[in-house]
Scaffold this motif. Sequence first.
Motif, mmCIF file in Angstrom:
data_model
loop_
_atom_site.group_PDB
_atom_site.id
_atom_site.type_symbol
_atom_site.label_atom_id
_atom_site.label_comp_id
_atom_site.label_asym_id
_atom_site.label_seq_id
_atom_site.Cartn_x
_atom_site.Cartn_y
_atom_site.Cartn_z
ATOM 1 N N ASP A 81 0.975 -1.127 0.097
ATOM 2 C CA ASP A 81 0.062 -0.078 -0.172
ATOM 3 C C ASP A 81 1.021 1.232 -0.107
ATOM 4 O O ASP A 81 0.681 2.285 -0.596
ATOM 5 C CB ASP A 81 -1.068 0.045 1.215
ATOM 6 N N HIS A 111 2.433 -9.543 -4.697
ATOM 7 C CA HIS A 111 1.061 -9.266 -4.898
ATOM 8 C C HIS A 111 0.610 -9.055 -6.126
ATOM 9 O O HIS A 111 -0.086 -7.995 -6.574
ATOM 10 C CB HIS A 111 0.991 -7.780 -3.940
ATOM 11 N N ARG A 114 -3.360 -8.044 -6.760
ATOM 12 C CA ARG A 114 -3.597 -6.618 -6.659
ATOM 13 C C ARG A 114 -2.756 -5.889 -7.592
ATOM 14 O O ARG A 114 -3.452 -4.762 -8.005
ATOM 15 C CB ARG A 114 -3.051 -6.320 -5.343
ATOM 16 N N GLU A 117 -4.665 -5.036 -10.910
ATOM 17 C CA GLU A 117 -5.587 -4.193 -11.135
ATOM 18 C C GLU A 117 -5.297 -2.753 -11.290
ATOM 19 O O GLU A 117 -5.793 -1.567 -11.824
ATOM 20 C CB GLU A 117 -6.553 -4.319 -9.825
#
Length: 226
Positions: A81, A111, A114, A117
Amino acid sequence: MSLEEKLFSMQDKDYRAFSSKLMPGISSDTVIGVRTPQLKSLAKELLKNKEYEGFLSVLPHRYFEENQLHGFIISGLSDYDEVILQLERFLPCVDNWATCDQLRPKIFKKHRNRLIEDIKKWILSSDTYTVRFGVGMLMCHFLDEDFCEEYLRWVSEIRSEEYYINMMLAWYFATALAKQYDKAVLYLENRKLGDMVHNMTIRKASESYRVSEEHKAYLKKLKIKP
């Protein structure tokens, strides 16, 4: 000593002259002349001592090496993140192919579900180097075990007048020809790419040691003539 002073203390003027020639459009006044291994070592030091937050918060930078250092720090961050947050701030400030192509966050490998996307958003950007970065990440992470034929279509549908986007599109498809030949060659046979990207893909594939001589000979027959 400030980071800028530290960078100038590592300056190699001969290397500055050499590297400036590799980046058309980038003023030599913004190049200090610090070699990549030194920048990577400095990034590791800042990450280890957690002394990078202030530097990352100040954008845009003045010098090429500051952008390089910024990219190497992001590449070494361990929280997905945080990496995405930093990329959203940094990518619009990237102004050259070298910084874009050396931006390789290690955490992405863990990841990919994720990441795909986020790649979707990057390749639809109006910013040259955000698009180039997105396609580069698709090339690095999704041409092997996580490959999906749909990703070829995504890249084939990108149309741009920007040289550095088109070069990345060709690099992507040349790599796809090396790794997923049967699927990728259909995009050349059916002329799904822009003419420049089509011919540059064939040129890059022809220069690749990962593409067979048989495939190279066939690809050359697909070249679009002026």
